[in-house]
Scaffold this active site. Structure first.
Site: not given
Length: 325
Positions: A115, A252, A282
């Site tokens: 990520c 993020h 996500n």
């Protein structure tokens, strides 16, 4: 001119055609829209179809970024693709994006920091550009995380989605102060002791399989809020700026509670936080460029704005970059 800066010329994004809502997932696993929204802020995500590989998503996002920058693909001499879901073990997804754009020169490679991959990609491209090793770079975050999910594990399958985003960076002259346009500073960290908190239980060098995503959610939450603000504090210290100077915080997009808790801890006003997790879920390395492009297209992020990007991913790996747009 006192130094080169990596200036953002344009950004772009692409999302798969299929949208999966929380109610859609509730028909498949033991969950509900209320349960997911309360814990994560996610309401829907996009899931790639069989013809929508990671490189396909990346090509479309990169082409949109080039169009926004009004640049010919042939002017790009570096492509970095941040991804944990490559089309193939090799060759790199970046080379497939390169070929898809009709680019035949320069360098293209993948970067894997889960990520945090897009932040790592921006930091890496910045080093190439500010040393004169490249003139223009495409930094792409592209993921098909749905391929890694255990669709019977309600604690993880509700969290992730697919997508891609990209920015074009160009080496331009700056004066060497925080008023310059471009990447002002970047700070990267990793700590491999936390592997079992967030990982995929397979790989070509171990099981010979792709594997499935596994996560200890509470531990990831605790670390994300408690430990990764160091790279943001370091960015402020390196540039002589503060949270008050920020125009936008683009973290993020993993979990709304993590994002808001981190912003509160750093003293960043919530109205300065760009949130897309409700629409995209996500998307790992794709989440920051997707959010950047959304905020550019709706007019929030404008030329001259001070923008902080920040992410944490499996490993753990984390980082920040402060950019004058």
């Amino acid at each position: 001119m006192t130094r080169l800066r990596s200036v953002v010329r344009g950004c772009g994004s692409y999302l798969p055609r299929t949208v999966v809502t929380n109610d859609d997932l509730a028909a498949r696993v033991d969950t509900s829209d209320e349960w997911i929204v309360q814990r994560t802020g996610i309401r829907q995500r996009h899931i790639a179809g069989p013809d929508e590989t990671t490189s396909v998503l990346g090509i479309k996002a990169a082409a949109a970024a080039l169009a926004a920058a009004n640049l010919d693909p042939a002017s790009i001499d570096l492509i970095i693709c941040a991804t944990s879901t490559p089309d193939h073990t090799f060759p790199s997804t970046a080379t497939q994006i390169q070929a898809g754009l009709g680019i035949h020169g320069g360098a293209a490679f993948d970067l894997q920091a889960v990520c945090a991959g897009f932040v790592y990609g921006v930091a890496t491209a910045d080093k190439f550009l500010t040393t004169g090793a490249a003139r223009r770079a495409l930094v792409v975050g592209a993921e098909t995380f749905s391929r890694l999910l255990d669709w019977e594990d309600r604690t993880t399958c509700v969290l992730f989605g697919d997508g891609a985003g990209a920015i074009v960076l160009e080496a331009q002259g700056g004066e060497g102060h925080s008023g310059d346009r471009g990447v002002l500073t970047s700070h990267l960290r990793s700590d491999g002791r936390y592997r079992e908190k967030l990982y995929v239980d397979g790989g070509p060098g171990s099981t010979g399989t792709t594997g499935k995503l596994r996560m200890v959610g509470k531990e990831v939450f605790r670390f994300a809020v408690g430990s990764v603000t160091d790279v943001i504090a370091e960015a402020f210290a390196a540039t002589g700026t503060t949270a008050e100077d920020l125009d936008w915080f683009v973290p993020h997009q993993a979990n709304r509670r993590i994002i808001e808790a981190s912003a509160d801890k750093l003293g960043i006003a919530r109205e300065k936080v760009v949130l897309t997790v409700d629409r995209h879920g996500n998307t790992s390395a794709a989440s920051i460029p997707l959010a950047l492009d959304a905020a550019c297209r709706d007019g929030r992020i404008r030329r001259g704005d001070l923008v902080m990007i920040e992410a944490i991913g499996g490993g753990f790996a984390w980082g920040s970059a402060l950019i004058r747009w």
